[in-house]
Design a protein around this motif. Sequence first.
Motif, PDB file in Angstrom:
ATOM      1  N   LYS A  24       0.719  -1.462   0.011  1.00 54.74           N
ATOM      2  CA  LYS A  24      -0.494  -0.142   0.125  1.00 54.74           C
ATOM      3  C   LYS A  24       0.910   1.770   0.198  1.00 54.74           C
ATOM      4  CE  LYS A  24      -4.045  -1.664   1.921  1.00 54.74           C
ATOM      5  NZ  LYS A  24      -4.636  -2.922   1.486  1.00 54.74           N
ATOM      6  N   LYS A  27       2.238   1.357  -3.408  1.00 52.31           N
ATOM      7  CA  LYS A  27       0.951   2.250  -4.342  1.00 52.31           C
ATOM      8  C   LYS A  27       0.409   3.637  -4.260  1.00 52.31           C
ATOM      9  CE  LYS A  27      -3.108  -0.263  -6.158  1.00 52.31           C
ATOM     10  NZ  LYS A  27      -3.513  -1.545  -6.336  1.00 52.31           N
ATOM     11  N   ASP A  32       2.729   0.770  -9.905  1.00 49.21           N
ATOM     12  CA  ASP A  32       2.245   0.176  -9.918  1.00 49.21           C
ATOM     13  C   ASP A  32       1.924  -1.139  -9.316  1.00 49.21           C
ATOM     14  OD1 ASP A  32       0.023  -1.325 -11.654  1.00 49.21           O
ATOM     15  OD2 ASP A  32       1.080  -1.904 -13.370  1.00 49.21           O
TER      16      ASP A  32
END
Length: 394
Positions: A24, A27, A32
Amino acid sequence: MTKLSDRVLSMQESVTLQAAARAKSLKAQGRDILELTLGEPDFVTPRHIQQEAMAAIENGSASFYTVASGLPALKEAISRYYETYYGYSVDQNDVVVATGAKFILYAFFMAVINAGDEVLIPTPYWVSYADQVEMAGGKPVFVEARQEQHFKVTVDQLEQARTQQTKVLLLNSPSNPTGMIYTSDELTAIGNWAVEHDILILADDIYGRLVYNGAIFTPISSLSEAIRQQTIVVNGVSKTYAMTGWRVGWATGQTDVIAAMSKIISQTTSNLTTVSQYATIEALTGDQEPIEAMRATFEERLNTIYPLLNEVKGFEVVKPEGAFYLFPEVSEAMRLKGFDDVTVFTNDILEQTGVALVTGAGFGAPSHLRLSYATDMETLKEAVRRLREYMEEM
């Protein structure tokens, strides 16, 4: 600086949550990332369950405390669930409900384990078992179930590990992380051994409804009255009903153990969130067709992704029978890429490909990694494509 307790200083962070947090974070930085870390269905909780929860809020039923061990109506629903899926009924005094199956496990260990008591844990094992045993003052004793034996331990292995301090045998079938299922004959032999030696069986049945390709889940507690009296069964709605956020788990078994767990719960969390209890009643007693649809989707993903992952250079996978994980052996892949530590290898995969997996080290399997197929088919196919490219870049 505050001196923290020895208990927390010796505790390991959950590798699954750690991997998910890292994914996370990347991200959020714009990377990606394909997240195949958490054991969390990618489905929304079925609509009829949501509606029952909203009705409980609107009519005021969800506004108040309940008995710490759970609503009588929920215990009745659990008893009916056991009649349907286990073949026996459960008295309400033999049911306790709490904030997720993980906390149920914690309450169990706190209720039955004294300092020095040993808990037999077949490996690979779910990441929190050992730390919870240690938090209760017990000693986890690992019994290795190798890939060539389909990750299942034998009575002979258990007997070799047994000592005078052995108090509990923990069984998770279908297994997280391997997806393997013990047969009725295997469980009967293990159950009779536990009865003979007065060893309490803790049966983690959380994936019992998620089985595929004609595989059969046999609850060890259903095999005989003697084995059932020796078994505490842990279950919940998180996996089967796509209700991870509702945090509902329960245990059934010996009245004295259940009462002791209820006492622990009364002094820690008090009752499970009331609205979640009403939602669970509907989950267990309402329409089961959406549940079968989700199970069938997991089965389709498994049958599609399994052969593709087995074609990745250096990956060797035993096809699971349940749950929603693939657990490839990657020692050859690590050798080819120049790694001798599976955690470092897993981190390199994430950095180089954007595919977030979980190291097998936290499951007691230092030559494996875990991939969750509780996500959409497009993401799974792309993840395997990236892994294939990564392994071909020598």
